[in-house]
Design a protein around this motif. Sequence first.
Motif, PDB file in Angstrom:
ATOM      1  N   TYR A 121       4.529   0.800  -1.138  1.00  0.00           N
ATOM      2  CA  TYR A 121       5.049   0.495  -2.476  1.00  0.00           C
ATOM      3  C   TYR A 121       5.304   1.807  -3.202  1.00  0.00           C
ATOM      4  O   TYR A 121       4.438   2.689  -3.237  1.00  0.00           O
ATOM      5  CB  TYR A 121       4.046  -0.334  -3.286  1.00  0.00           C
ATOM      6  CG  TYR A 121       3.513  -1.537  -2.562  1.00  0.00           C
ATOM      7  CD1 TYR A 121       4.238  -2.718  -2.520  1.00  0.00           C
ATOM      8  CD2 TYR A 121       2.283  -1.480  -1.916  1.00  0.00           C
ATOM      9  CE1 TYR A 121       3.743  -3.833  -1.851  1.00  0.00           C
ATOM     10  CE2 TYR A 121       1.781  -2.578  -1.246  1.00  0.00           C
ATOM     11  CZ  TYR A 121       2.512  -3.757  -1.206  1.00  0.00           C
ATOM     12  OH  TYR A 121       2.029  -4.845  -0.540  1.00  0.00           O
ATOM     13  N   ARG A 122       6.485   1.917  -3.789  1.00  0.00           N
ATOM     14  CA  ARG A 122       6.816   3.092  -4.593  1.00  0.00           C
ATOM     15  C   ARG A 122       6.593   2.758  -6.074  1.00  0.00           C
ATOM     16  O   ARG A 122       7.034   1.714  -6.551  1.00  0.00           O
ATOM     17  CB  ARG A 122       8.268   3.519  -4.366  1.00  0.00           C
ATOM     18  CG  ARG A 122       8.577   3.921  -2.921  1.00  0.00           C
ATOM     19  CD  ARG A 122      10.032   4.307  -2.775  1.00  0.00           C
ATOM     20  NE  ARG A 122      10.422   4.387  -1.368  1.00  0.00           N
ATOM     21  CZ  ARG A 122      10.348   5.488  -0.625  1.00  0.00           C
ATOM     22  NH1 ARG A 122       9.919   6.624  -1.192  1.00  0.00           N
ATOM     23  NH2 ARG A 122      10.710   5.478   0.643  1.00  0.00           N
TER      24      ARG A 122
ATOM     25  N   SER B 159       2.920  -5.879   9.746  1.00  0.00           N
ATOM     26  CA  SER B 159       3.889  -5.241   8.846  1.00  0.00           C
ATOM     27  C   SER B 159       3.199  -4.154   8.033  1.00  0.00           C
ATOM     28  O   SER B 159       2.693  -4.399   6.925  1.00  0.00           O
ATOM     29  CB  SER B 159       4.514  -6.283   7.917  1.00  0.00           C
ATOM     30  OG  SER B 159       5.253  -7.232   8.644  1.00  0.00           O
TER      31      SER B 159
ATOM     32  N   THR C 141       9.241   0.595  -9.008  1.00  0.00           N
ATOM     33  CA  THR C 141       9.763  -0.674  -8.501  1.00  0.00           C
ATOM     34  C   THR C 141       8.648  -1.578  -7.977  1.00  0.00           C
ATOM     35  O   THR C 141       8.712  -2.794  -8.112  1.00  0.00           O
ATOM     36  CB  THR C 141      10.773  -0.425  -7.364  1.00  0.00           C
ATOM     37  OG1 THR C 141      10.127   0.291  -6.296  1.00  0.00           O
ATOM     38  CG2 THR C 141      11.951   0.395  -7.869  1.00  0.00           C
TER      39      THR C 141
ATOM     40  N   SER D   9       3.272  -1.410   5.504  1.00  0.00           N
ATOM     41  CA  SER D   9       4.249  -1.329   4.419  1.00  0.00           C
ATOM     42  C   SER D   9       3.859  -0.286   3.382  1.00  0.00           C
ATOM     43  O   SER D   9       2.781   0.307   3.448  1.00  0.00           O
ATOM     44  CB  SER D   9       4.389  -2.700   3.743  1.00  0.00           C
ATOM     45  OG  SER D   9       4.767  -3.695   4.686  1.00  0.00           O
TER      46      SER D   9
ATOM     47  N   ASP E  31       2.202  -8.122  -5.160  1.00  0.00           N
ATOM     48  CA  ASP E  31       2.550  -8.609  -3.816  1.00  0.00           C
ATOM     49  C   ASP E  31       1.481  -9.550  -3.303  1.00  0.00           C
ATOM     50  O   ASP E  31       0.335  -9.565  -3.791  1.00  0.00           O
ATOM     51  CB  ASP E  31       2.700  -7.426  -2.851  1.00  0.00           C
ATOM     52  CG  ASP E  31       3.507  -7.781  -1.594  1.00  0.00           C
ATOM     53  OD1 ASP E  31       4.071  -8.896  -1.543  1.00  0.00           O
ATOM     54  OD2 ASP E  31       3.587  -6.942  -0.679  1.00  0.00           O
TER      55      ASP E  31
ATOM     56  N   LYS F  55       8.059  -2.563  -5.075  1.00  0.00           N
ATOM     57  CA  LYS F  55       8.544  -3.528  -4.090  1.00  0.00           C
ATOM     58  C   LYS F  55       8.067  -3.126  -2.698  1.00  0.00           C
ATOM     59  O   LYS F  55       8.063  -1.946  -2.345  1.00  0.00           O
ATOM     60  CB  LYS F  55      10.072  -3.600  -4.119  1.00  0.00           C
ATOM     61  CG  LYS F  55      10.653  -4.025  -5.461  1.00  0.00           C
ATOM     62  CD  LYS F  55      10.242  -5.437  -5.839  1.00  0.00           C
ATOM     63  CE  LYS F  55      10.911  -5.865  -7.139  1.00  0.00           C
ATOM     64  NZ  LYS F  55      10.479  -7.229  -7.553  1.00  0.00           N
ATOM     65  N   ARG F  56       7.729  -4.126  -1.908  1.00  0.00           N
ATOM     66  CA  ARG F  56       7.254  -3.838  -0.547  1.00  0.00           C
ATOM     67  C   ARG F  56       8.389  -3.316   0.323  1.00  0.00           C
ATOM     68  O   ARG F  56       9.463  -3.912   0.385  1.00  0.00           O
ATOM     69  CB  ARG F  56       6.677  -5.096   0.077  1.00  0.00           C
ATOM     70  CG  ARG F  56       6.015  -4.842   1.435  1.00  0.00           C
ATOM     71  CD  ARG F  56       5.864  -6.107   2.249  1.00  0.00           C
ATOM     72  NE  ARG F  56       5.308  -7.219   1.500  1.00  0.00           N
ATOM     73  CZ  ARG F  56       5.306  -8.468   1.936  1.00  0.00           C
ATOM     74  NH1 ARG F  56       5.880  -8.763   3.096  1.00  0.00           N
ATOM     75  NH2 ARG F  56       4.788  -9.440   1.196  1.00  0.00           N
ATOM     76  N   GLU F  57       8.118  -2.190   1.021  1.00  0.00           N
ATOM     77  CA  GLU F  57       9.054  -1.618   1.989  1.00  0.00           C
ATOM     78  C   GLU F  57       8.346  -1.518   3.340  1.00  0.00           C
ATOM     79  O   GLU F  57       7.202  -1.065   3.415  1.00  0.00           O
ATOM     80  CB  GLU F  57       9.514  -0.217   1.565  1.00  0.00           C
ATOM     81  CG  GLU F  57      10.234  -0.150   0.238  1.00  0.00           C
ATOM     82  CD  GLU F  57      10.588   1.280  -0.128  1.00  0.00           C
ATOM     83  OE1 GLU F  57      10.738   2.115   0.794  1.00  0.00           O
ATOM     84  OE2 GLU F  57      10.689   1.578  -1.334  1.00  0.00           O
ATOM     85  N   LEU F  58       9.028  -1.924   4.394  1.00  0.00           N
ATOM     86  CA  LEU F  58       8.442  -1.872   5.727  1.00  0.00           C
ATOM     87  C   LEU F  58       8.415  -0.434   6.247  1.00  0.00           C
ATOM     88  O   LEU F  58       9.429   0.258   6.235  1.00  0.00           O
ATOM     89  CB  LEU F  58       9.229  -2.750   6.698  1.00  0.00           C
ATOM     90  CG  LEU F  58       8.684  -2.835   8.127  1.00  0.00           C
ATOM     91  CD1 LEU F  58       7.327  -3.538   8.138  1.00  0.00           C
ATOM     92  CD2 LEU F  58       9.671  -3.550   9.045  1.00  0.00           C
TER      93      LEU F  58
END
Length: 382
Positions: free
Chosen positions: A182-183, A178, A186, A180, A137, A188-191
């Motif tokens: 990450y899992r 923001s 994946t 955030s 990211d 991927k950034r999640e808010l």
Amino acid sequence: MTKANFFLAAGSLLCSLACAAPPDIRFEAHTIATGLTGGYHVVVADLNHDGKPDIIALADGLSELVWYENPGWQRHVIVAGRSHMINLAAADVDGDGIPELLLADGFEMNPAASAGNVWLLRHKGDPREPWDMRLIDNLPTTHRLRVAKMGTHGELAFINAPLAGPKSVAPDYRDAISLSLYRPGTWKRELVNGDLHGVLHGIFITDWDGDGRDDILTASFEGIHLLRNTAAGWQMSKLGSGDESPWPKCGSSDVTVVRTRQGRQLAAIEPWHGNQVSIYSEKQGKWQRKVIDSSLEDGHTIVAADFAGDGEQEVVAGFREGHTLVLYRSGEKGAWTRSVIDNHITAAGCAVADLNGDGRIDLVCIGSATANLIWYENVTGR
């Protein structure tokens, strides 16, 4: 390795005849490393799966991320060629006994100039050799990375708390931030939340309500907030305003939970890079703030642990101006005593752990201007 003895006489506490006097807290200081230009963050983790906690030292002014192997503190390079490293979090997400690392570099105070790189680091068989890097990211001013348990089955995620919003400008930094996560898998950034403004300097991960999910405490220009991780999503509430001086000299800078005879409390440095150590106590559902020290400058790190081994936690705060590392100990009726641990370190980051397996909680801190890494061995009761 150099050693110096520090004796902490934290003050006598009044108590009844049936109450034993609390033990004095004593540390022996061991300098593990020097030359860590711009020392900023320290993490304790077992990096070679030998059951001994090792130390990761992150310095903004160096191009190498290094770790020191317990017990001899041999130095190993994790990755090289980095610039403006600011934070790191560690968790074993693939179950091989060696943690994965999330590293933030490319940090700048100005969001428009901040790359906000977030790297996933994995060992390649021998953690003493250089690790693999993968960019996951770019989030400007990425500043605090932490690990949180997301569910009751132990699912983990990495929390990313930027210092400020992407459109903010010093000194007010008015844009929304923001926060955030990450899992693993994946990445991927999640808010998590976008309702904080100003500077978000500190976060603390804790299972606030004992439901098996970790929650987030934030320290920002807007004070201290609790983000509860519920089955229905993240729920935010404000616990305190911090220093109520006009913006941007307001709010809170760093926060931790501390457990004393008064129950669960919060300890905070206020305002941003401030001079105040504050204790928050809950009464009838509201959190009341009490400043217990305002005599120091440029506070940057605060942690809590039971150093005395008596069931109560003490607070340690690091102040970069004056090179002062201070221990605060609770007494009766909300009183706190203050003792200087060291005045030779500009502690930008500290961590607590039993580093030598003797059952006592130790302290390790990294200095910014002093560029040193010191293990404060807890020798209380010896």
